[in-house]
Write a protein that holds these residues in place. Sequence first.
Motif, mmCIF file in Angstrom:
data_model
loop_
_atom_site.group_PDB
_atom_site.id
_atom_site.type_symbol
_atom_site.label_atom_id
_atom_site.label_comp_id
_atom_site.label_asym_id
_atom_site.label_seq_id
_atom_site.Cartn_x
_atom_site.Cartn_y
_atom_site.Cartn_z
ATOM 1 N N GLY A 132 2.718 100.768 -1.619
ATOM 2 C CA GLY A 132 4.033 99.025 -2.102
ATOM 3 C C GLY A 132 4.931 99.260 -3.704
ATOM 4 O O GLY A 132 5.261 98.003 -3.568
ATOM 5 N N ALA A 133 4.893 100.021 -4.227
ATOM 6 C CA ALA A 133 5.280 99.725 -5.787
ATOM 7 C C ALA A 133 6.796 100.706 -4.890
ATOM 8 O O ALA A 133 7.518 100.911 -4.148
ATOM 9 C CB ALA A 133 5.151 101.484 -6.376
ATOM 10 N N VAL A 134 7.629 99.900 -5.772
ATOM 11 C CA VAL A 134 9.181 99.891 -6.223
ATOM 12 C C VAL A 134 9.469 100.646 -7.433
ATOM 13 O O VAL A 134 9.445 100.528 -8.781
ATOM 14 C CB VAL A 134 9.977 98.546 -6.346
ATOM 15 C CG1 VAL A 134 11.391 98.678 -6.243
ATOM 16 C CG2 VAL A 134 9.585 97.835 -5.209
ATOM 17 N N VAL A 135 9.742 102.429 -6.623
ATOM 18 C CA VAL A 135 10.351 102.974 -7.855
ATOM 19 C C VAL A 135 12.015 102.749 -8.401
ATOM 20 O O VAL A 135 12.958 102.935 -7.654
ATOM 21 C CB VAL A 135 9.940 104.781 -7.775
ATOM 22 C CG1 VAL A 135 10.839 105.329 -8.099
ATOM 23 C CG2 VAL A 135 8.693 104.933 -7.358
ATOM 24 N N THR A 136 12.126 102.121 -9.880
ATOM 25 C CA THR A 136 13.337 102.101 -10.729
ATOM 26 C C THR A 136 14.041 102.751 -11.379
ATOM 27 O O THR A 136 15.381 102.682 -11.706
ATOM 28 C CB THR A 136 13.329 100.363 -10.601
ATOM 29 O OG1 THR A 136 13.307 100.265 -11.614
ATOM 30 C CG2 THR A 136 12.974 99.463 -9.447
ATOM 31 N N LYS A 137 13.046 104.028 -11.923
ATOM 32 C CA LYS A 137 13.004 104.604 -12.643
ATOM 33 C C LYS A 137 12.540 106.358 -12.178
ATOM 34 O O LYS A 137 11.653 106.351 -11.967
ATOM 35 C CB LYS A 137 12.297 103.701 -14.314
ATOM 36 C CG LYS A 137 13.586 103.181 -14.458
ATOM 37 C CD LYS A 137 12.738 103.024 -15.983
ATOM 38 C CE LYS A 137 12.199 101.546 -16.297
ATOM 39 N NZ LYS A 137 12.045 100.779 -17.213
ATOM 40 N N ASP A 138 12.762 107.315 -12.810
ATOM 41 C CA ASP A 138 12.137 108.093 -12.943
ATOM 42 C C ASP A 138 10.566 108.368 -13.855
ATOM 43 O O ASP A 138 9.826 108.188 -14.110
ATOM 44 C CB ASP A 138 12.899 109.652 -13.906
ATOM 45 C CG ASP A 138 14.468 110.002 -13.359
ATOM 46 O OD1 ASP A 138 15.024 109.261 -12.902
ATOM 47 O OD2 ASP A 138 15.574 110.796 -14.542
ATOM 48 N N ILE A 139 9.408 109.191 -12.818
ATOM 49 C CA ILE A 139 8.799 108.955 -13.247
ATOM 50 C C ILE A 139 7.730 110.253 -13.476
ATOM 51 O O ILE A 139 8.664 111.463 -12.729
ATOM 52 C CB ILE A 139 7.810 108.915 -11.757
ATOM 53 C CG1 ILE A 139 8.465 107.446 -11.110
ATOM 54 C CG2 ILE A 139 6.125 109.392 -12.147
ATOM 55 C CD1 ILE A 139 7.518 106.754 -9.582
ATOM 56 N N PRO A 140 7.641 110.651 -15.211
ATOM 57 C CA PRO A 140 7.171 111.601 -15.421
ATOM 58 C C PRO A 140 5.929 112.676 -14.222
ATOM 59 O O PRO A 140 5.760 112.095 -13.312
ATOM 60 C CB PRO A 140 6.312 111.727 -16.777
ATOM 61 C CG PRO A 140 7.213 110.269 -16.956
ATOM 62 C CD PRO A 140 6.895 109.281 -15.405
ATOM 63 N N ASP A 141 5.762 113.770 -14.286
ATOM 64 C CA ASP A 141 5.551 114.422 -14.051
ATOM 65 C C ASP A 141 3.608 114.237 -14.400
ATOM 66 O O ASP A 141 3.347 113.130 -14.771
ATOM 67 C CB ASP A 141 5.138 115.946 -14.188
ATOM 68 C CG ASP A 141 6.152 116.892 -13.752
ATOM 69 O OD1 ASP A 141 7.365 116.582 -13.612
ATOM 70 O OD2 ASP A 141 6.428 118.057 -15.018
ATOM 71 N N ARG A 142 2.988 114.393 -12.825
ATOM 72 C CA ARG A 142 1.147 113.908 -13.374
ATOM 73 C C ARG A 142 0.794 112.808 -13.498
ATOM 74 O O ARG A 142 -0.011 112.022 -14.315
ATOM 75 C CB ARG A 142 0.546 115.053 -14.081
ATOM 76 C CG ARG A 142 1.157 116.389 -13.719
ATOM 77 C CD ARG A 142 0.347 117.639 -13.845
ATOM 78 N NE ARG A 142 -1.261 117.368 -13.378
ATOM 79 C CZ ARG A 142 -1.501 117.868 -12.566
ATOM 80 N NH1 ARG A 142 -1.114 117.648 -11.442
ATOM 81 N NH2 ARG A 142 -2.957 116.766 -11.800
ATOM 82 N N THR A 143 1.801 111.391 -13.190
ATOM 83 C CA THR A 143 2.315 110.206 -13.895
ATOM 84 C C THR A 143 1.709 109.377 -12.403
ATOM 85 O O THR A 143 2.169 109.111 -11.376
ATOM 86 C CB THR A 143 3.232 110.203 -14.358
ATOM 87 O OG1 THR A 143 3.546 110.722 -15.620
ATOM 88 C CG2 THR A 143 2.879 108.302 -15.305
#
Length: 173
Positions: A132-143
């Motif tokens: 259900g998350a909405v990804v609006t920005k880059d996500i770092p590795d292993r986060t």
Amino acid sequence: MPSGRYVVKGKNVVITPDTEIGDGTVIWHNVNLWGCKIGRNCVIGSYVEIGRGVEVGDNCKIEAFVYIPPGVKIEDGVFVGPRATFTNDKYPVAGSEWAISPILVKRGAVIGAGAVILPGVTIGEGAIVAAGAVVTKDIPDRTVVAGVPARPIGTREEYERKKAELLRRSRTG
């Protein structure tokens, strides 16, 4: 005809002749593959739509009802949960010009059920997007990210510890 020794286990599957499919991949019901490249040993669940030019690496699992439009690249070993949606246009308007904003999902990432991935982001290697998350920005590795908009809530290592504990408890019943 598409390349590779893959298996179609469903009905009503559309695969255009310019689609490349790797050996060992399994495709289920009502899937549309439009000029994309699917790696080896993948599972493509029912009602999945994958657009022209999309690249999916080896050993990926794309669950049912996932939409992946042009401009998306998914590296090896990625899990995409049911009803996850990728979008590729930052300024959508019917009947006007538009530009693709690419999305990159790096090796070993996990995208939970119903997550929405907005245009122009990179999901890092081994990152986890909660359901259900909405990804609006880059996500770092292993986060690990969750929420609307998605924000960091932990690390892949914490996730793996919790998963191992849950598996241990389920075996001891």
